[in-house]
Design a protein around this motif. Structure first.
Motif, PDB file in Angstrom:
ATOM      1  N   GLU A 154       1.976   9.225  -6.066  1.00 11.30           N
ATOM      2  CA  GLU A 154       2.103  10.620  -5.654  1.00 11.30           C
ATOM      3  C   GLU A 154       3.436  11.288  -6.004  1.00 11.30           C
ATOM      4  O   GLU A 154       3.481  12.502  -6.193  1.00 11.30           O
ATOM      5  N   LEU A 155       4.509  10.522  -6.060  1.00 11.63           N
ATOM      6  CA  LEU A 155       5.815  11.123  -6.346  1.00 11.63           C
ATOM      7  C   LEU A 155       6.010  11.306  -7.848  1.00 11.63           C
ATOM      8  O   LEU A 155       5.492  10.515  -8.650  1.00 11.63           O
ATOM      9  N   PRO A 156       6.766  12.314  -8.244  1.00 15.96           N
ATOM     10  CA  PRO A 156       7.042  12.509  -9.672  1.00 15.96           C
ATOM     11  C   PRO A 156       7.771  11.305 -10.266  1.00 15.96           C
ATOM     12  O   PRO A 156       8.485  10.582  -9.558  1.00 15.96           O
ATOM     13  N   GLU A 157       7.599  11.107 -11.556  1.00 14.42           N
ATOM     14  CA  GLU A 157       8.219   9.963 -12.240  1.00 14.42           C
ATOM     15  C   GLU A 157       9.737  10.011 -12.214  1.00 14.42           C
ATOM     16  O   GLU A 157      10.397   8.999 -12.453  1.00 14.42           O
ATOM     17  N   SER A 158      10.307  11.165 -11.916  1.00 13.07           N
ATOM     18  CA  SER A 158      11.767  11.301 -11.913  1.00 13.07           C
ATOM     19  C   SER A 158      12.429  10.591 -10.731  1.00 13.07           C
ATOM     20  O   SER A 158      13.647  10.428 -10.725  1.00 13.07           O
ATOM     21  N   TYR A 159      11.650  10.142  -9.744  1.00 13.19           N
ATOM     22  CA  TYR A 159      12.233   9.428  -8.612  1.00 13.19           C
ATOM     23  C   TYR A 159      12.667   8.037  -9.055  1.00 13.19           C
ATOM     24  O   TYR A 159      11.866   7.280  -9.618  1.00 13.19           O
ATOM     25  N   PRO A 160      13.917   7.668  -8.782  1.00 13.97           N
ATOM     26  CA  PRO A 160      14.373   6.319  -9.153  1.00 13.97           C
ATOM     27  C   PRO A 160      13.765   5.259  -8.223  1.00 13.97           C
ATOM     28  O   PRO A 160      13.313   5.569  -7.120  1.00 13.97           O
ATOM     29  N   ASP A 161      13.771   4.023  -8.687  1.00 13.02           N
ATOM     30  CA  ASP A 161      13.229   2.908  -7.902  1.00 13.02           C
ATOM     31  C   ASP A 161      13.869   2.814  -6.521  1.00 13.02           C
ATOM     32  O   ASP A 161      13.206   2.492  -5.545  1.00 13.02           O
TER      33      ASP A 161
ATOM     34  N   THR B 214       0.830  -1.212   0.000  1.00 13.38           N
ATOM     35  CA  THR B 214       0.000   0.000   0.000  1.00 13.38           C
ATOM     36  C   THR B 214       0.858   1.253   0.000  1.00 13.38           C
ATOM     37  O   THR B 214       0.604   2.199  -0.767  1.00 13.38           O
ATOM     38  N   ILE B 215       1.878   1.271   0.843  1.00 16.32           N
ATOM     39  CA  ILE B 215       2.786   2.427   0.899  1.00 16.32           C
ATOM     40  C   ILE B 215       3.481   2.608  -0.448  1.00 16.32           C
ATOM     41  O   ILE B 215       3.559   3.719  -0.982  1.00 16.32           O
ATOM     42  N   ARG B 216       4.001   1.526  -1.011  1.00 13.80           N
ATOM     43  CA  ARG B 216       4.679   1.594  -2.304  1.00 13.80           C
ATOM     44  C   ARG B 216       3.767   2.139  -3.390  1.00 13.80           C
ATOM     45  O   ARG B 216       4.147   3.027  -4.155  1.00 13.80           O
ATOM     46  N   ASP B 217       2.548   1.636  -3.433  1.00 18.73           N
ATOM     47  CA  ASP B 217       1.596   2.092  -4.443  1.00 18.73           C
ATOM     48  C   ASP B 217       1.286   3.580  -4.298  1.00 18.73           C
ATOM     49  O   ASP B 217       1.192   4.295  -5.294  1.00 18.73           O
ATOM     50  N   MET B 218       1.144   4.028  -3.077  1.00 21.42           N
ATOM     51  CA  MET B 218       0.866   5.453  -2.849  1.00 21.42           C
ATOM     52  C   MET B 218       2.058   6.316  -3.267  1.00 21.42           C
ATOM     53  O   MET B 218       1.880   7.382  -3.851  1.00 21.42           O
ATOM     54  N   LEU B 219       3.267   5.848  -2.970  1.00 26.49           N
ATOM     55  CA  LEU B 219       4.454   6.604  -3.376  1.00 26.49           C
ATOM     56  C   LEU B 219       4.554   6.673  -4.896  1.00 26.49           C
ATOM     57  O   LEU B 219       4.834   7.731  -5.460  1.00 26.49           O
ATOM     58  N   TRP B 220       4.321   5.556  -5.566  1.00 26.55           N
ATOM     59  CA  TRP B 220       4.358   5.543  -7.034  1.00 26.55           C
ATOM     60  C   TRP B 220       3.328   6.497  -7.607  1.00 26.55           C
ATOM     61  O   TRP B 220       3.558   7.163  -8.617  1.00 26.55           O
TER      62      TRP B 220
ATOM     63  N   SER C 124      14.924   5.170  -4.628  1.00 30.65           N
ATOM     64  CA  SER C 124      14.346   6.175  -3.739  1.00 30.65           C
ATOM     65  C   SER C 124      12.978   5.732  -3.245  1.00 30.65           C
ATOM     66  O   SER C 124      12.650   5.901  -2.076  1.00 30.65           O
ATOM     67  N   ILE C 125      12.192   5.163  -4.144  1.00 33.27           N
ATOM     68  CA  ILE C 125      10.871   4.680  -3.757  1.00 33.27           C
ATOM     69  C   ILE C 125      11.022   3.602  -2.684  1.00 33.27           C
ATOM     70  O   ILE C 125      10.312   3.620  -1.675  1.00 33.27           O
ATOM     71  N   THR C 126      11.957   2.696  -2.872  1.00 31.24           N
ATOM     72  CA  THR C 126      12.192   1.640  -1.898  1.00 31.24           C
ATOM     73  C   THR C 126      12.649   2.223  -0.566  1.00 31.24           C
ATOM     74  O   THR C 126      12.164   1.824   0.498  1.00 31.24           O
ATOM     75  N   TYR C 127      13.552   3.189  -0.594  1.00 28.36           N
ATOM     76  CA  TYR C 127      14.034   3.833   0.626  1.00 28.36           C
ATOM     77  C   TYR C 127      12.881   4.512   1.371  1.00 28.36           C
ATOM     78  O   TYR C 127      12.705   4.322   2.579  1.00 28.36           O
ATOM     79  N   TYR C 128      12.089   5.302   0.659  1.00 26.24           N
ATOM     80  CA  TYR C 128      10.973   6.016   1.291  1.00 26.24           C
ATOM     81  C   TYR C 128       9.894   5.049   1.787  1.00 26.24           C
ATOM     82  O   TYR C 128       9.288   5.256   2.827  1.00 26.24           O
ATOM     83  N   ARG C 129       9.647   4.000   1.023  1.00 29.10           N
ATOM     84  CA  ARG C 129       8.681   2.989   1.461  1.00 29.10           C
ATOM     85  C   ARG C 129       9.082   2.391   2.796  1.00 29.10           C
ATOM     86  O   ARG C 129       8.284   2.302   3.721  1.00 29.10           O
TER      87      ARG C 129
END
Length: 57
Positions: free
Chosen positions: A28-35, A20-26, A37-42
């Motif tokens: 809401e965050l701009p597409e310029s965020y690398p994978d 759920t967190i991962r999906d929300m980050l994907w 970063s998404i994993t770190y923030y998740r």
């Protein structure tokens, strides 16, 4: 004293929350965020939630 299992320690609950967190980050965050970063923030968001609310089960 009541004995309880921490909800965040259950594999199914953790997995569902992480997805759920991962999906929300994907979403809401701009597409310029690398994978990475998404994993770190998740992980950071999950750790915050589990530390903050883990004892409320």
């Amino acid at each position: 004293m009541k004995n309880f299992i921490n909800t965040f320690d259950k594999h199914e609950t953790k997995a569902s929350l992480v997805v759920t967190i991962r999906d929300m980050l994907w979403q809401e965050l701009p597409e310029s965020y690398p994978d990475e970063s998404i994993t770190y923030y998740r992980d950071a968001v999950f750790n915050y939630i589990s530390q903050r609310y883990g004892g409320m089960a």
